[in-house]
Design an enzyme around this catalytic site. Structure first.
Site, PDB file in Angstrom:
ATOM      1  N   HIS A   1      79.103 -23.563 148.628  1.00 34.80           N
ATOM      2  CA  HIS A   1      77.756 -23.392 148.072  1.00 34.80           C
ATOM      3  C   HIS A   1      76.860 -24.415 148.774  1.00 34.80           C
ATOM      4  O   HIS A   1      77.321 -25.501 149.141  1.00 34.80           O
ATOM      5  CB  HIS A   1      77.833 -23.681 146.577  1.00 34.80           C
ATOM      6  CG  HIS A   1      76.580 -23.430 145.802  1.00 34.80           C
ATOM      7  ND1 HIS A   1      75.508 -24.282 145.850  1.00 34.80           N
ATOM      8  CD2 HIS A   1      76.231 -22.441 144.945  1.00 34.80           C
ATOM      9  CE1 HIS A   1      74.549 -23.827 145.053  1.00 34.80           C
ATOM     10  NE2 HIS A   1      74.957 -22.705 144.495  1.00 34.80           N
TER      11      HIS A   1
ATOM     12  N   ASP B   1      84.296 -29.467 144.439  1.00 31.25           N
ATOM     13  CA  ASP B   1      83.200 -28.806 143.741  1.00 31.25           C
ATOM     14  C   ASP B   1      83.848 -27.845 142.733  1.00 31.25           C
ATOM     15  O   ASP B   1      84.357 -26.785 143.112  1.00 31.25           O
ATOM     16  CB  ASP B   1      82.336 -28.050 144.759  1.00 31.25           C
ATOM     17  CG  ASP B   1      81.246 -27.228 144.091  1.00 31.25           C
ATOM     18  OD1 ASP B   1      81.250 -27.100 142.857  1.00 31.25           O
ATOM     19  OD2 ASP B   1      80.383 -26.698 144.821  1.00 31.25           O
TER      20      ASP B   1
ATOM     21  N   GLN C   1      82.589 -23.680 139.575  1.00 28.86           N
ATOM     22  CA  GLN C   1      83.091 -22.394 139.083  1.00 28.86           C
ATOM     23  C   GLN C   1      84.433 -22.532 138.368  1.00 28.86           C
ATOM     24  O   GLN C   1      84.674 -21.857 137.372  1.00 28.86           O
ATOM     25  CB  GLN C   1      83.232 -21.396 140.250  1.00 28.86           C
ATOM     26  CG  GLN C   1      81.906 -20.969 140.859  1.00 28.86           C
ATOM     27  CD  GLN C   1      80.977 -20.282 139.855  1.00 28.86           C
ATOM     28  OE1 GLN C   1      81.414 -19.676 138.869  1.00 28.86           O
ATOM     29  NE2 GLN C   1      79.679 -20.375 140.098  1.00 28.86           N
TER      30      GLN C   1
ATOM     31  N   LYS D   1      77.473 -23.703 133.158  1.00 28.59           N
ATOM     32  CA  LYS D   1      78.394 -22.613 133.503  1.00 28.59           C
ATOM     33  C   LYS D   1      79.581 -22.610 132.547  1.00 28.59           C
ATOM     34  O   LYS D   1      80.445 -21.760 132.602  1.00 28.59           O
ATOM     35  CB  LYS D   1      78.889 -22.778 134.939  1.00 28.59           C
ATOM     36  CG  LYS D   1      77.740 -22.682 135.949  1.00 28.59           C
ATOM     37  CD  LYS D   1      78.243 -22.724 137.357  1.00 28.59           C
ATOM     38  CE  LYS D   1      77.149 -23.051 138.336  1.00 28.59           C
ATOM     39  NZ  LYS D   1      76.421 -21.895 138.811  1.00 28.59           N
TER      40      LYS D   1
ATOM     41  N   CYS E   1      73.608 -18.457 147.703  1.00 25.31           N
ATOM     42  CA  CYS E   1      73.563 -19.871 148.104  1.00 25.31           C
ATOM     43  C   CYS E   1      74.766 -20.253 148.964  1.00 25.31           C
ATOM     44  O   CYS E   1      75.302 -21.372 148.845  1.00 25.31           O
ATOM     45  CB  CYS E   1      73.505 -20.815 146.896  1.00 25.31           C
ATOM     46  SG  CYS E   1      72.032 -20.607 145.926  1.00 25.31           S
TER      47      CYS E   1
HETATM   48  N1  PMP Z   1      78.676 -25.256 143.533  1.00 25.24           N
HETATM   49  C1  PMP Z   1      79.064 -24.036 143.149  1.00 25.24           C
HETATM   50  C2  PMP Z   1      80.399 -23.510 143.601  1.00 25.24           C
HETATM   51  C3  PMP Z   1      78.239 -23.278 142.306  1.00 25.24           C
HETATM   52  O1  PMP Z   1      78.621 -22.069 141.909  1.00 25.24           O
HETATM   53  C4  PMP Z   1      76.996 -23.826 141.883  1.00 25.24           C
HETATM   54  C5  PMP Z   1      76.051 -23.030 141.003  1.00 25.24           C
HETATM   55  N2  PMP Z   1      75.838 -21.727 141.449  1.00 25.24           N
HETATM   56  C6  PMP Z   1      76.655 -25.112 142.309  1.00 25.24           C
HETATM   57  C7  PMP Z   1      77.515 -25.798 143.129  1.00 25.24           C
HETATM   58  C8  PMP Z   1      75.377 -25.761 141.871  1.00 25.24           C
HETATM   59  O2  PMP Z   1      75.402 -25.942 140.492  1.00 25.24           O
HETATM   60  P1  PMP Z   1      74.065 -26.393 139.707  1.00 25.24           P
HETATM   61  O3  PMP Z   1      73.008 -25.401 140.119  1.00 25.24           O
HETATM   62  O4  PMP Z   1      74.433 -26.269 138.266  1.00 25.24           O
HETATM   63  O5  PMP Z   1      73.742 -27.772 140.123  1.00 25.24           O
END
Ligand code: PMP
Length: 399
Positions: free
Chosen positions: A117, A194, A197, A220, A356
């Site tokens: 991401h 990270d 998920q 999440k 993203c």
């Molecule tokens: N890493 C991953 C794998 C994600 O899925 C997300 C959210 N889509 C993020 C980072 C960023 O998370 P946040 O927008 O809650 O900061």
């Protein structure tokens, strides 16, 4: 599979008129009543600022806040002092990149995977620019999993840091982080996971994993937005200086120098998101009070059904190498953005595009993909409705 989800009634949004069929839980999950009530109660019963005053309300707020930290810590088998509250995963990873700023020499390597991401990519890209570091990439194999031969070649170049997602938010691949961390440890690389998920779907034990950092978001995880955490191994945190300064993170301030608190407080300047931390803890308590393996089983059954129904449609192929809660699909001949728009007209909410993760979508040779992400509240009827609506949308766009 039964028609109704055993968890759905706990989520008040599904009784709202016109609430969509919601397949975007990987972006953010809906909230159960117990979390909504806990958040409401925080404000109704009144709050004081934390870690400051000695009056009883202030002590109670501090106790609640620190107990929320302990709940978050216990959930990933960390110690409370290893949890730094943040706004979410993005802020947590940015903080880790700032904290590590002085651990690198020009020319050092940072290993990422191609499926990161942007939140676990751009902060390292920026750090690389500031410190003249190089990024190297674990590529995908033909099954859309990490190419472990490529990882072996990267290991030989001895990266200084390895930052990897546990589950890809875009295509749902589950990465072998246990192996990657243990390999990285052998060459003394710093590791960051990270877990944005995976935190909702997989049990996480940071001590067993032996990672240095792990980042995740509350929203999440059935909790509120604006709160998340960075886990940092205490022996490492202890060696790192703070990067943001202000009240509450200090032990003593004189005119020309300051002494800082121990971790995690020296990394949390200013008034924290107290209500958010309490909300995240109540979401964790909610999840723990449910039968988590049953939730995962439910979601997997739906994921299997989703795969079966959607790939039966001409032009739709599965990208996800497993039956986890994130199922991604490549669609030939039409723009996925057009599909998502037509599905929205049928009141079905899901995501199309790059999610993203632009380098990932590019390496798949796609312009975008369709992502169905499943929560405990989804049902087989909703999957059937999606398959029907997708088939109609494809026919419409082919005309
Ligand atoms: N890493 C991953 C794998 C994600 O899925 C997300 C959210 N889509 C993020 C980072 C960023 O998370 P946040 O927008 O809650 O900061």
């Amino acid at each position: 599979m039964p028609d109704s989800s055993p968890w759905r009634d706990q989520f008040p949004c599904f009784s709202e008129d016109d609430f969509p069929i919601y397949f975007d839980s990987a972006a953010t999950s809906q909230k159960p009543l117990s979390v909504i009530q806990a958040m409401d109660q925080v404000w109704r019963s009144g709050l004081a600022n934390v870690h400051r005053a000695s009056y009883r309300l202030a002590s109670k707020s501090t106790e609640q806040f620190e107990s929320a930290r302990a709940t978050v810590a216990q959930f990933i088998k960390a110690k409370p002092e290893e949890i730094i509250f943040s706004k979410g995963t993005t802020e947590a990873i940015n903080l880790a990149a700032q904290l590590l700023e002085n651990q690198f020499q020009p020319g050092d390597l940072i290993a990422l995977s191609v499926m990161e991401h942007h939140a676990n990519l751009v902060p390292w890209q920026q750090l690389a620019k500031r410190k003249q570091l190089k990024l190297c990439w674990i590529e995908l194999n033909k099954n859309n999993q990490l190419d472990m031969q490529c990882w072996q070649q990267i290991l030989e170049q001895r990266p200084k840091l390895v930052a990897i997602s546990h589950i890809s938010n875009a295509i749902g691949s589950i990465n072998p982080i246990e192996k990657i961390i243990s390999d990285a440890k052998k060459i003394n690389a710093i590791t960051l996971i990270d877990a944005a998920q995976s935190i909702t779907h997989l049990p996480i034990d940071v001590k067993k994993l032996d990672c240095d950092f792990l980042a995740f978001s509350g929203h999440k995880l059935f909790g509120p937005t604006g709160i998340g955490a960075l886990y940092g191994r205490y022996q490492l945190l202890e060696q790192l200086p703070p990067v943001q300064f202000g009240g509450e993170m200090i032990r003593q301030v004189c005119r020309d120098y300051s002494e800082f608190q121990n971790p995690p407080f020296r990394f949390e300047p200013g008034t924290p998101n107290i209500a958010g931390a309490l909300g995240m803890a109540s979401a964790i308590n909610w999840l723990k009070s449910q039968n988590q393996p049953a939730i995962e089983h439910w979601q997997q059954q739906l994921a299997e059904l989703c795969r079966e129904k959607l790939t039966a449609i001409d032009g739709v192929s599965a990208l996800t190498p497993n039956t986890g809660s994130i199922q991604a699909f490549a669609i030939t001949g039409v723009h996925t953005a057009d599909i998502a728009m037509i599905l929205d007209e049928q009141n079905i909410a899901l995501r199309s595009g790059h999610h993203c993760a632009m380098p990932l979508i590019e390496s798949l040779g796609l312009a975008g993909c369709l992502r169905v992400s499943i929560g405990p509240y989804n049902t087989a009827n909703e999957i059937n409705a999606l398959a029907e609506a997708l088939e109609q949308a494809m026919e419409l766009l082919a005309e």
